[in-house]
Scaffold this motif. Structure first.
Motif, PDB file in Angstrom:
ATOM      1  N   ARG A 382       0.858  -1.268   0.082  1.00 14.57           N
ATOM      2  CA  ARG A 382       0.115   0.011  -0.195  1.00 14.57           C
ATOM      3  C   ARG A 382       0.912   1.276  -0.129  1.00 14.57           C
ATOM      4  O   ARG A 382       0.616   2.094  -0.547  1.00 14.57           O
ATOM      5  CB  ARG A 382      -0.934   0.319   1.176  1.00 14.57           C
ATOM      6  CG  ARG A 382      -2.001  -1.373   1.144  1.00 14.57           C
ATOM      7  CD  ARG A 382      -2.778  -1.095   2.396  1.00 14.57           C
ATOM      8  NE  ARG A 382      -3.693   0.049   2.373  1.00 14.57           N
ATOM      9  CZ  ARG A 382      -4.347   0.389   3.444  1.00 14.57           C
ATOM     10  NH1 ARG A 382      -4.483  -0.213   4.505  1.00 14.57           N
ATOM     11  NH2 ARG A 382      -5.028   1.443   3.392  1.00 14.57           N
ATOM     12  N   SER A 383       1.831   1.034   0.734  1.00 16.01           N
ATOM     13  CA  SER A 383       2.936   2.251   0.763  1.00 16.01           C
ATOM     14  C   SER A 383       3.612   2.707  -0.567  1.00 16.01           C
ATOM     15  O   SER A 383       4.061   3.517  -0.835  1.00 16.01           O
ATOM     16  CB  SER A 383       4.146   2.266   1.862  1.00 16.01           C
ATOM     17  OG  SER A 383       5.043   1.418   1.223  1.00 16.01           O
ATOM     18  N   GLY A 385       1.462   2.552  -3.294  1.00 16.47           N
ATOM     19  CA  GLY A 385       0.458   2.970  -4.236  1.00 16.47           C
ATOM     20  C   GLY A 385      -0.553   2.079  -4.515  1.00 16.47           C
ATOM     21  O   GLY A 385      -1.405   2.420  -5.138  1.00 16.47           O
TER      22      GLY A 385
ATOM     23  N   ALA B  48       3.833   7.792   6.612  1.00 15.72           N
ATOM     24  CA  ALA B  48       3.663   6.790   5.772  1.00 15.72           C
ATOM     25  C   ALA B  48       2.296   6.369   6.026  1.00 15.72           C
ATOM     26  O   ALA B  48       1.782   5.448   5.038  1.00 15.72           O
ATOM     27  CB  ALA B  48       4.781   5.629   5.459  1.00 15.72           C
ATOM     28  N   GLY B  49       1.869   6.350   7.136  1.00 21.44           N
ATOM     29  CA  GLY B  49       0.561   6.012   7.352  1.00 21.44           C
ATOM     30  C   GLY B  49       0.282   4.517   7.895  1.00 21.44           C
ATOM     31  O   GLY B  49      -0.806   3.864   7.765  1.00 21.44           O
ATOM     32  N   GLU B  71      -5.043   7.222   3.383  1.00 21.00           N
ATOM     33  CA  GLU B  71      -4.735   5.884   3.581  1.00 21.00           C
ATOM     34  C   GLU B  71      -3.315   5.829   2.955  1.00 21.00           C
ATOM     35  O   GLU B  71      -2.773   6.832   2.082  1.00 21.00           O
ATOM     36  CB  GLU B  71      -5.579   5.014   2.513  1.00 21.00           C
ATOM     37  CG  GLU B  71      -7.082   5.042   3.026  1.00 21.00           C
ATOM     38  CD  GLU B  71      -7.170   4.066   4.249  1.00 21.00           C
ATOM     39  OE1 GLU B  71      -6.304   3.497   4.762  1.00 21.00           O
ATOM     40  OE2 GLU B  71      -8.304   4.345   5.003  1.00 21.00           O
ATOM     41  N   PRO B  72      -2.422   4.801   3.400  1.00 18.76           N
ATOM     42  CA  PRO B  72      -1.117   4.537   2.755  1.00 18.76           C
ATOM     43  C   PRO B  72      -0.999   4.969   1.169  1.00 18.76           C
ATOM     44  O   PRO B  72      -0.025   5.658   0.846  1.00 18.76           O
ATOM     45  CB  PRO B  72      -0.740   3.126   3.277  1.00 18.76           C
ATOM     46  CG  PRO B  72      -1.657   2.935   4.252  1.00 18.76           C
ATOM     47  CD  PRO B  72      -2.777   3.707   4.240  1.00 18.76           C
ATOM     48  N   GLU B  73      -1.933   4.173   0.587  1.00 20.78           N
ATOM     49  CA  GLU B  73      -1.836   4.264  -1.034  1.00 20.78           C
ATOM     50  C   GLU B  73      -2.218   5.654  -1.432  1.00 20.78           C
ATOM     51  O   GLU B  73      -1.603   6.201  -2.278  1.00 20.78           O
ATOM     52  CB  GLU B  73      -2.786   3.121  -1.724  1.00 20.78           C
ATOM     53  CG  GLU B  73      -4.226   3.174  -1.282  1.00 20.78           C
ATOM     54  CD  GLU B  73      -4.518   2.380   0.025  1.00 20.78           C
ATOM     55  OE1 GLU B  73      -3.718   2.276   0.746  1.00 20.78           O
ATOM     56  OE2 GLU B  73      -5.705   1.887  -0.034  1.00 20.78           O
ATOM     57  N   ALA B  76       1.088   7.680  -1.149  1.00 15.27           N
ATOM     58  CA  ALA B  76       1.735   7.295  -2.287  1.00 15.27           C
ATOM     59  C   ALA B  76       1.382   8.031  -3.568  1.00 15.27           C
ATOM     60  O   ALA B  76       2.144   8.504  -4.278  1.00 15.27           O
ATOM     61  CB  ALA B  76       1.964   5.969  -2.293  1.00 15.27           C
TER      62      ALA B  76
END
Lengths: 436, 248
Positions: A382-383, A385, B48-49, B71-73, B76
């Motif tokens: 998830r980090s 994307g 980064a969450g 959210e983390p994504e 990003a």
């Protein structure tokens, strides 16, 4: 054992009484004796109950309490069938459909069991054990059709598709196909089997396979169980492998409300091999069971089993695997691994590996794991994307990789990959990993 | 622009960050140095969450957006990137497939055209050449069987491929030899420009010889106790954290 007959068992026994003079082979003495014996066994046992050790984790009460109809004869084409890429046998509601099948000019014999049944004395009921397995008894009592394949010694049979489709019948039919596959010495065949049906249709599909693999022969048996969500799939495979022969079974157990994938393999000649791999994808409201027994009955044989179960929503999975190493089976090399991934707190898995070893010079190992998705792995994806649902799908695919990569046959692997992708679509998740 | 104001964060109910404030303008590289347990990794995970890092007070805004609500994504996609101190291994996930999936997820979310396999491989090969990475690292599962240095190279490959607006390097230099250290520095330096900023979290001054920061901050007990120019890193190297902590 005396059992109080369940509604469903009584209905099936009543149907047998009514149909016994009209079922295929009704006037053939040995067929009649075979069916009568099976009827006695089924009458004595009824449907399996959870009091039976082999059925402790899979409850058939909902099946035993229901009355299924007879499949209609001459069903109209209610199902869209993709064009055949090669040889294919199509069964609709358990009946062979020559008009939809392509079995011409094969280097081996493939036919409808209903057509050739009188010639099958000594081939049917020789490997299956209906006295021990009520569903096999029910099948033997009522089978009407099936696929009979005979690959002569030394013949490379290529790929044969076996398609079993249910129609959207209101009658909630039950059908019990009996499939017989025999490979002569040194022969080979890839049998790619698909069982599917409409999502809303209620039916019971209760196939039994009897498979004989002679010395040095090799059968790759890929199975995609994608029955409709109201369907019940109770399947039993019996296979016997001679010296230097090999049986590869890969089963994707993904459909049906209630599914049991039961496989019994006996390695009866030296240096025989069995590879049994499978993936169970169990969504909300589903129950999927894989039960295997592997008999090492000759020396120098090897067996490899890898089963992976993914459970989502409120679902239940079962894996039972027994390896029986007989006293003569010295130098046995046996391996069994079953792993489950729980995607929801309401999902449950029962896992029962069993080793019974009576020889003293063997190498046998087994393992079982149950886990959830790794939070660190999920966060990492998830980090970068990747949305959460897609990240989960990627990690589940990765979990399944080992079992999928164990499939050597490209047509089976391709069909399997499509089957897994289809399951994700039904779970409402689009897209896992993108190939680069 | 990243603006952290009075940030308090706890892990398992234990306060780790205690009123941290920090502003990093576009184009700037800042370094945060501090002893073990001062809250360096917590800061990177909060940005980064990561789950389990509970913000109890304060705010973080990132190019005008409330970073902590994302959210983390989503972070990003907005341009935040964390280079992990201990990158995870993902058996069964091919490195190339992972990279393409991540790149396209970000591009899709930004409304940019997705990259097909050919375009992707061309870009990845070019980036890997700069990073001196053997091409077979694309075929292997993500970080599985990679050495510590290879894992960090792989992090730098992701950084170079995703080209974020902001990179947090969480002790990326730990355990690296001098060549790998230079590779990390080269990657970050190559991205430096008016639209890129970075937060370099480190224990030692040596990485900062190669990535020369605009500002250096000393973190102690979850707060910044001293800030200065690049010379502060040298001062710390000479006198140790104890000296700075005593003076603060």
């Amino acid at each position: 054992m005396t059992a109080v007959a369940s509604t469903g068992a009584a209905a099936f026994l009543g149907r047998y009484e009514g149909l016994r003079t009209r079922l295929p082979g009704a006037r053939v003495a040995w067929v009649e004796a075979l069916r009568n014996g099976a009827a006695e066994a089924f009458r004595a046992q009824g449907f399996p109950t959870r009091r039976m050790e082999a059925w402790r984790y899979t409850d058939l009460a909902s099946v035993a309490g229901a009355v299924f109809g007879e499949p209609l004869t001459g069903v109209e084409d209610a199902t869209e069938i993709p064009a055949a890429a090669g040889p294919r046998a199509v069964f609709i509601d358990g009946r062979f459909r020559p008009d939809l099948s392509t079995l011409d000019a094969l280097p081996y014999a493939a036919d409808s069991l209903a057509r050739v049944l009188p010639t099958l004395d000594g081939r049917i009921g020789t490997i299956a054990r209906p006295a021990e397995q009520p569903m096999a008894a029910l099948n033997t009592m009522l089978f009407e059709d099936g696929l009979v394949v005979d690959v002569p010694a030394g013949v490379a049979g290529g790929v044969l598709e076996l398609l079993s489709l249910a129609t959207d019948s209101e009658r909630a039919p039950a059908y019990h196909p009996r499939h017989l596959v025999r490979l002569g010495a040194g022969a080979s065949l890839t049998l790619l089997e698909t069982a599917a049906g409409p999502q809303a249709a209620r039916y019971l599909h209760n196939p039994v396979f009897e498979i004989e693999i002679a010395e040095g022969a090799r059968l790759a048996h890929g199975r995609l169980q994608q029955e409709g969500r109201e369907g019940v799939f109770l399947s039993t495979v019996y296979a016997r492998v001679g010296a230097g022969g090999a049986y590869d079974n890969f089963t994707l157990n993904a459909g049906a409300r209630l599914a049991r994938n039961e496989i019994h393999v006996a390695l009866t000649g030296p240096k025989a091999e069995a590879h049994m791999n499978g993936v169970q994808l169990v969504g909300d409201g589903q129950h999927a069971d894989t039960t295997t027994t592997l008999d090492h009955a000759a020396p120098d044989c090897s067996s490899r089993q890898t089963y992976k179960t993914v459970l989502a929503g409120r679902s239940r999975g079962v894996f039972q695997g027994k390896i029986h190493v007989h006293q003569v089976a010295q130098k046995t090399d046996g391996y069994q691994m079953n792993q489950a991934l729980l995607l929801s707190p309401e999902a449950e898995i029962d896992s029962k590996p069993q080793l019974e070893i009576y020889a003293d010079d063997v190498k046998c190992s087994h393992g079982a794991t149950v886990g959830e998705l790794d939070a660190d792995h999920l966060f990492f994806l998830r980090s970068r994307g990747i949305p959460e649902a897609q990240a989960k799908a990627i990690l589940v695919e990765a979990f399944l990789t080992e079992a999928v990569e164990a499939v050597a046959e490209e047509p089976i692997r391709a069909a399997l990959t499509r089957g897994v992708a289809g399951w994700w679509q039904r779970q409402g998740v689009a897209g896992g990993i993108e190939e680069a | 622009m990243l603006k952290i104001e009075n940030l308090h964060a706890a892990v398992d109910g234990k306060p780790i960050l205690n009123g941290l404030s920090l502003t990093i303008a576009p184009g700037e590289v800042h370094a945060v140095m501090g002893p073990n347990g001062s809250g360096k990794s917590t800061l990177s995970y909060v940005l980064a969450g990561r789950e389990g890092y509970e913000v109890t007070e304060g705010s973080v805004s990132f190019h005008g957006q409330d970073l902590l609500a994302m959210e983390p994504e989503e972070r990003a996609v907005a341009g935040m990137f964390l280079a992990f101190q201990a990158p995870v291994e993902l058996p069964g996930v091919g490195n190339a497939n992972f990279l393409r999936t991540a790149l396209n997820a970000v591009r899709r979310a930004r409304g940019e055209a997705e990259m097909d396999a050919m375009q992707f491989l061309k870009l990845a090969r070019a980036r890997m050449k700069v990073l001196n990475m053997p091409e077979d690292m694309l075929k292997r599962p993500v970080n599985v069987g990679f050495s510590g240095g290879e894992k960090k190279r792989n992090e730098m490959l992701q950084l170079a491929m995703l080209a974020p607006k902001f990179a947090v390097l969480d002790e990326t230099d730990s355990g690296l030899d001098i060549d790998a250290l230079k590779m990390v520095a080269d990657t970050v330096n190559s991205l430096r420009g008016p639209d890129f900023s970075a937060l370099v979290i480190t224990h030692y001054q040596r990485l900062l010889n190669h990535i020369v920061p605009d500002r250096v901050h000393v973190l102690s007990a979850g707060r910044i106790i001293k800030s200065g120019g690049p010379e502060l890193a040298q001062e710390l190297e000479a006198s140790g954290y104890a000296g700075v902590q005593a003076a603060a």
